[in-house]
Scaffold this active site. Structure first.
Site, PDB file in Angstrom:
ATOM      1  N   ASP A 100     -79.528 -38.262  28.745  1.00 25.65           N
ATOM      2  CA  ASP A 100     -80.998 -38.497  28.610  1.00 25.65           C
ATOM      3  C   ASP A 100     -81.342 -38.917  27.357  1.00 25.65           C
ATOM      4  OD1 ASP A 100     -80.748 -38.045  31.358  1.00 25.65           O
ATOM      5  OD2 ASP A 100     -81.659 -35.821  31.316  1.00 25.65           O
ATOM      6  N   ASP A 128     -86.323 -38.094  43.771  1.00 25.09           N
ATOM      7  CA  ASP A 128     -86.864 -36.965  42.879  1.00 25.09           C
ATOM      8  C   ASP A 128     -87.777 -36.110  43.292  1.00 25.09           C
ATOM      9  OD1 ASP A 128     -85.532 -38.654  41.023  1.00 25.09           O
ATOM     10  OD2 ASP A 128     -87.102 -38.772  39.581  1.00 25.09           O
TER      11      ASP A 128
END
EC number: 5.3.1.16
Length: 241
Positions: free
Chosen positions: A129, A10
């Site tokens: 998500d 990330d």
């Protein structure tokens, strides 16, 4: 067939970072994203899950850096973060990434998302998500609707696979949400990649047990950075499961 392991890199402000429950400001920096990705590749990973957090949060872009990372890797890359229209999708695919994740746009622009699912097929995955049974958008800062309603719509559109993240687990190393994954797999025939909470080799074995239900891969981030296990150990565990 063993589950596919996707070590996560990330990226925020040019650095490899990990967040806790996706919260901006909870970053722990781990240095150069390319170094991290190359380390996972050296350890035997066949996929890298590469995320532009700044693009996901709508606060900037690391597009050039991520494109450079993809170019320098010899393994497949799943690219995620800020893909919300034709231009950003084409740019993401032009990096050479094998697959691009679409998250927010799947919720905010369903007509566009449905079209690209049909047009790009296996090159596009949908990121779901989840907090409870509610989807989150814009880098997990906004509610994005009911999980089951959206899943039904995306299935009708022909989504090729889903990356399912339990936000409450992500970056916490408290174990994956197996119940959520079972429920999603029961409601779709598309393969599912599990994300969030993986902390031990036992967690990987538990996820491998869901392969017959439809789980095909697992994203691991914090556990690898924290040294809970190595990529090589994870791959061995999944191969033996």
């Amino acid at each position: 067939m063993s589950l596919t392991l996707l070590p996560a890199v990330d990226v925020a402000d040019g650095q490899a970072v990990r967040l806790v429950q996706g919260a901006a400001g909870s970053e722990t920096a781990y240095g150069d994203p390319l170094d991290a990705a190359l380390a996972w590749q050296r350890d035997g990973a066949e996929w890298i899950h590469l995320v532009d957090l700044d693009a996901a949060f709508g606060r900037g872009s690391n597009a050039d850096l991520l494109a450079d990372v993809v170019r320098q890797l010899d393994v497949r890359v799943e690219l995620s973060g800020g893909v919300r229209d034709d231009e950003s999708l084409r740019a993401a695919l032009a990096t050479g990434a094998t697959r691009v994740n679409i998250g927010t746009a799947a919720l905010e622009d369903p007509l566009w998302c449905d079209r690209v699912c049909g047009e790009y097929g296996d090159r596009v995955a949908i990121g779901l998500d989840v907090r409870g049974r509610t989807l989150s958008a814009r880098g997990w800062t906004r509610d994005g609707g009911d999980l089951w309603e959206v899943l039904e719509r995306l299935d009708r559109a022909g989504a090729s696979r889903y990356v399912v993240t339990d936000i409450t687990k992500d970056g916490t190393m408290r174990g994956p949400n197996l119940e959520l994954l079972r429920e999603v797999c029961a409601r779709t025939n598309a393969p599912v990649i599990a994300s969030g909470g993986v902390s031990t080799l036992a967690d990987l074995r538990a996820l491998a047990a869901l392969e017959p239900a439809g789980v095909e891969g697992v994203i691991a981030g914090k556990a690898l950075y924290a040294g809970a296990f190595t990529v090589a150990e994870a791959l061995r565990t999944l191969a033996d499961a």
